[in-house]
Design a protein around this motif. Structure first.
Motif, PDB file in Angstrom:
ATOM      1  N   PRO A  32      24.970  51.129  32.271  1.00  0.00           N
ATOM      2  CA  PRO A  32      25.889  50.143  31.672  1.00  0.00           C
ATOM      3  C   PRO A  32      26.217  48.980  32.614  1.00  0.00           C
ATOM      4  N   TRP A  53      32.330  44.868  35.512  1.00  0.00           N
ATOM      5  CA  TRP A  53      33.098  45.903  34.821  1.00  0.00           C
ATOM      6  C   TRP A  53      33.703  45.366  33.529  1.00  0.00           C
ATOM      7  N   ALA A  56      31.004  44.949  30.902  1.00  0.00           N
ATOM      8  CA  ALA A  56      30.642  46.248  30.321  1.00  0.00           C
ATOM      9  C   ALA A  56      31.709  46.703  29.329  1.00  0.00           C
ATOM     10  N   TYR A  57      32.973  46.517  29.690  1.00  0.00           N
ATOM     11  CA  TYR A  57      34.075  46.878  28.788  1.00  0.00           C
ATOM     12  C   TYR A  57      33.996  46.081  27.488  1.00  0.00           C
ATOM     13  N   GLU A  58      33.765  44.778  27.600  1.00  0.00           N
ATOM     14  CA  GLU A  58      33.689  43.921  26.413  1.00  0.00           C
ATOM     15  C   GLU A  58      32.489  44.290  25.534  1.00  0.00           C
ATOM     16  N   ALA A  60      31.173  47.270  25.211  1.00  0.00           N
ATOM     17  CA  ALA A  60      31.547  48.506  24.518  1.00  0.00           C
ATOM     18  C   ALA A  60      32.568  48.236  23.422  1.00  0.00           C
ATOM     19  N   ARG A  61      33.544  47.375  23.693  1.00  0.00           N
ATOM     20  CA  ARG A  61      34.604  47.087  22.725  1.00  0.00           C
ATOM     21  C   ARG A  61      34.064  46.321  21.517  1.00  0.00           C
ATOM     22  N   GLU A  63      30.620  45.519  20.721  1.00  0.00           N
ATOM     23  CA  GLU A  63      29.349  45.960  20.137  1.00  0.00           C
ATOM     24  C   GLU A  63      29.242  47.469  19.951  1.00  0.00           C
ATOM     25  N   GLY A  64      30.153  48.204  20.537  1.00  0.00           N
ATOM     26  CA  GLY A  64      30.119  49.654  20.444  1.00  0.00           C
ATOM     27  C   GLY A  64      29.586  50.281  21.725  1.00  0.00           C
ATOM     28  N   PHE A  65      29.991  51.515  21.971  1.00  0.00           N
ATOM     29  CA  PHE A  65      29.633  52.214  23.205  1.00  0.00           C
ATOM     30  C   PHE A  65      28.126  52.283  23.420  1.00  0.00           C
ATOM     31  N   LEU A  66      27.376  52.562  22.375  1.00  0.00           N
ATOM     32  CA  LEU A  66      25.921  52.703  22.538  1.00  0.00           C
ATOM     33  C   LEU A  66      25.238  51.404  22.940  1.00  0.00           C
ATOM     34  N   LEU A  68      25.984  49.691  25.357  1.00  0.00           N
ATOM     35  CA  LEU A  68      25.886  49.727  26.816  1.00  0.00           C
ATOM     36  C   LEU A  68      24.543  50.286  27.282  1.00  0.00           C
TER      37      LEU A  68
END
Length: 168
Positions: A32, A53, A56-58, A60-61, A63-66, A68
């Protein structure tokens, strides 16, 4: 007997496999952050914050966790192949050198390592290119779809052009 066994060299296949598996674990654990770094470098998300960091957070928020792990498959394949090939080529080159009566110096070892690195790059650069495409794509498809797209846009030998510049 046990003392002699402790000093026997590990076969190249064992070293190569250990390197490949270790690198696979590290790649997946840190992927990620690699994706976020690539997006920042490519400017794929103009409004993306500069922090790895935070990016990566944005991702996930929004586009979704996957998301990453977009491009993780070719990156994992490339990393495993690269590390396996490097360690195997290095061991093979050292074995070839050992046939001579010359002692392997530090500079000789550096030269063999450089050659092994160049040889492993030939094997893995096409998957590195596909990985980058998948990391910065607006929509990520499957690995096979990304490979087909790369071939359609750059041709089968399109990665060879990038190899020359990458080695320099």
């Amino acid at each position: 007997c046990k003392r002699q066994a402790a000093h026997m060299p590990v076969p190249p296949l064992v070293d190569s496999t250990a390197a490949a598996l270790g690198s696979l674990f590290a790649t997946l654990a840190l992927y990620p952050l690699d994706l976020a770094k690539t997006r920042i470098q490519a400017g794929a998300r103009r409004s993306a914050p500069a922090s790895t960091w935070r990016t990566a957070y944005e991702v996930a928020r929004v586009e979704g966790f996957l998301a990453l792990f977009a491009g993780a498959s070719p990156k994992a394949i490339s990393t495993v192949a690269s590390n396996f090939a490097f360690f195997y080529f290095f061991a093979a080159l050292k074995a070839l050198h050992a046939r001579s009566s010359k002692r392997l110096t530090a500079s000789g070892s550096l030269l063999l390592g450089t050659a092994a690195g160049a040889l492993s790059t030939v094997v893995t650069l096409p998957t590195d290119n596909v990985t980058t495409r998948m990391q910065v794509a607006e929509r990520t498809g499957s690995l096979s779809a990304s490979v087909r797209e790369a071939i359609r846009e750059d041709g089968v030998l399109g990665c060879a052009r990038a190899w020359c510049g990458w080695q320099l």
